[in-house]
Design an enzyme around this catalytic site. Structure first.
Site, mmCIF file in Angstrom:
data_model
loop_
_atom_site.group_PDB
_atom_site.id
_atom_site.type_symbol
_atom_site.label_atom_id
_atom_site.label_comp_id
_atom_site.label_asym_id
_atom_site.label_seq_id
_atom_site.Cartn_x
_atom_site.Cartn_y
_atom_site.Cartn_z
ATOM 1 N N GLU A 91 0.840 -1.200 0.000
ATOM 2 C CA GLU A 91 0.000 0.000 0.000
ATOM 3 C C GLU A 91 0.869 1.242 0.000
ATOM 4 O OE1 GLU A 91 -3.490 -1.691 2.904
ATOM 5 O OE2 GLU A 91 -2.652 0.285 3.280
ATOM 6 N N CYS A 104 3.183 8.414 1.532
ATOM 7 C CA CYS A 104 3.530 7.505 2.623
ATOM 8 C C CYS A 104 3.967 6.188 1.992
ATOM 9 C CB CYS A 104 2.312 7.314 3.532
ATOM 10 S SG CYS A 104 2.654 6.229 4.906
ATOM 11 N N CYS A 111 4.544 -6.758 7.747
ATOM 12 C CA CYS A 111 5.524 -6.391 8.783
ATOM 13 C C CYS A 111 5.486 -7.464 9.858
ATOM 14 C CB CYS A 111 5.155 -5.032 9.386
ATOM 15 S SG CYS A 111 6.368 -4.431 10.590
ATOM 16 N N CYS A 115 3.205 -4.877 16.305
ATOM 17 C CA CYS A 115 2.570 -3.818 17.111
ATOM 18 C C CYS A 115 1.072 -4.099 17.231
ATOM 19 C CB CYS A 115 2.811 -2.442 16.488
ATOM 20 S SG CYS A 115 4.561 -2.057 16.348
ATOM 21 N N CYS A 118 -1.742 -2.339 14.964
ATOM 22 C CA CYS A 118 -1.427 -2.127 13.545
ATOM 23 C C CYS A 118 -1.934 -3.257 12.653
ATOM 24 C CB CYS A 118 0.081 -1.989 13.401
ATOM 25 S SG CYS A 118 0.592 -1.784 11.699
ATOM 26 N N CYS A 335 -2.476 1.887 7.972
ATOM 27 C CA CYS A 335 -1.670 1.105 7.040
ATOM 28 C C CYS A 335 -1.980 -0.380 7.135
ATOM 29 C CB CYS A 335 -0.186 1.389 7.222
ATOM 30 S SG CYS A 335 0.528 0.768 8.735
HETATM 31 S S1 SF4 Z 1 3.374 0.052 13.368
HETATM 32 FE FE1 SF4 Z 1 2.872 -1.641 12.012
HETATM 33 S S2 SF4 Z 1 4.181 -1.350 10.228
HETATM 34 FE FE2 SF4 Z 1 5.020 -0.069 11.869
HETATM 35 S S3 SF4 Z 1 6.562 -1.367 12.876
HETATM 36 FE FE3 SF4 Z 1 4.648 -1.673 14.006
HETATM 37 S S4 SF4 Z 1 3.704 -3.483 13.036
HETATM 38 FE FE4 SF4 Z 1 5.269 -2.717 11.634
#
Ligand code: SF4
Length: 350
Positions: A91, A104, A111, A115, A118, A335
């Site tokens: 994206e 962005c 990923c 987190c 996210c 995201c």
């Molecule tokens: S916020 Fe999302 S994209 Fe960014 S490091 Fe944490 S898990 Fe990865």
């Protein structure tokens, strides 16, 4: 067939050497690709017909292709799902701001940093992106903007992925974006965001690039941050804040601390005061981001009253802070959400 998309002048000179193509041609070809947005040699009319045909036999120019585009109702935000040759998608988001057009950029497909708030991490990481693939994201958005006689002016490395876990390719990408023969974007208009890969913050500091560092903090103490961001168990908050302070002191550039505000998790006055103590006397700015709810997680947006109280608390302690203007919630701008849907549907064969 060699895909030369993302090659700079030096690399073009290198690959063209064995074909006896004079070096000044590399500059012309780069101009066609990056400035005029042409991806077919046949359109490069200041090259001889023979040369164009010969180039097309050995080389191709293949930026990513569009899978889906969503535009927000207010037309300020567009989200692009782009796909590379191996069918991996990412994206990329365009945000039209009053100071310019900001993209962005995703630095990894998915990923694995985990987190809790996210969407990008829900399906893990497919792979890291190469520098030229990140450039492809910017290039695609730029070619869309060119249709309106506009161009990309700012970059934020805040899409899917942890940029400092893909360090070498990200640094190459920054150079390509800045290169005047490619995108020509000022380093001062580039922001790199990290979840806190502390050793690579020090490495980045030594690159002497006048970019802005943004640290995704999201909590004022280890207890909350451990629960939200697993990386904190490896690089605890004290080490992260020290790295941020070093970065600010050395580069003389203000470090931005991103703070996603989540109802009843990290949004109390106690947390605001703790945060103020952490950042006291730092060249720092706090960007408060009321959470964009992620369906899969049970995190909610605090009330306006709580958001303002948090901001007020920081201001009273003389910490520079703002609440980020909400953009693109109607195109799922958090995201990873669009990509997740696409990947899941593709796997189901839909
Ligand atoms: S916020 Fe999302 S994209 Fe960014 S490091 Fe944490 S898990 Fe990865």
């Amino acid at each position: 067939m060699t895909n030369i998309f993302g090659y700079d002048i030096e690399k073009l000179n290198d690959v063209f050497k064995e074909f006896n193509i004079p070096t000044y041609r590399s500059k012309q070809i780069a101009d066609w690709i990056y400035n005029k947005g042409k991806t077919s040699f046949s359109e490069m009319t200041n090259l001889s017909k023979d040369l164009r045909e010969n180039l097309a036999k050995s080389f191709e120019i293949k930026p990513p292709v569009l899978i889906k585009r969503l535009n927000s109702n207010d037309k300020e935000t567009s989200k692009f799902l782009l796909e590379f040759e191996d069918k991996i998608s990412v994206e990329t988001v365009l945000m039209r701001k009053n100071y310019g057009n900001s993209v962005c950029v995703s630095t990894e497909a998915g990923c694995n940093m985990g987190c809790a708030f996210c969407a990008s991490t829900l399906l893990g990481k497919s792979r890291s992106l190469k520098a030229e693939e990140m450039l492809g994201e910017v290039y695609y958005v730029n070619s869309e903007l060119k249709k309106e006689n506009k161009n990309v002016t700012h970059l934020v490395l805040m899409g899917s992925g942890e940029p400092l876990m893909n360090y070498d390719e990200v640094i190459k990408f920054l150079h390509l974006s800045h290169d005047e023969n490619i995108m020509g974007i000022s380093y001062r208009n580039i922001t790199l965001s990290t979840s806190g890969v502390v050793p690579n913050i020090y490495r980045l500091m030594e690159e002497n690039l006048p970019i802005t560092l943004s640290i995704s903090l999201h909590a004022p103490n280890d207890k909350i941050r451990n629960a939200l961001m697993p990386i904190n168990k490896k690089y605890p908050i004290k080490d992260l804040i020290t790295a941020g302070k070093f970065y600010g002191d050395k580069t003389k550039r203000r470090v931005t601390y991103e703070y996603i505000l989540i109802d009843n998790i990290n949004d109390g006055k106690t947390e605001a005061k703790e945060l103020a103590v952490l950042l006291k006397n730092q060249l720092a700015h706090v960007n408060i981001i009321p959470i964009n709810p992620v369906k899969e997680r049970k995190f909610f947006r605090p009330s306006e009253e709580k958001i303002n109280a948090f901001l007020y608390c920081l201001e009273r302690e003389n910490i520079s802070a703002t609440v980020r203007k909400e953009m693109g919630t109607d195109v799922n701008a958090a995201c990873g959400q669009l990509r997740n849907r696409y990947v899941k549907n593709t796997k189901k064969g839909e």
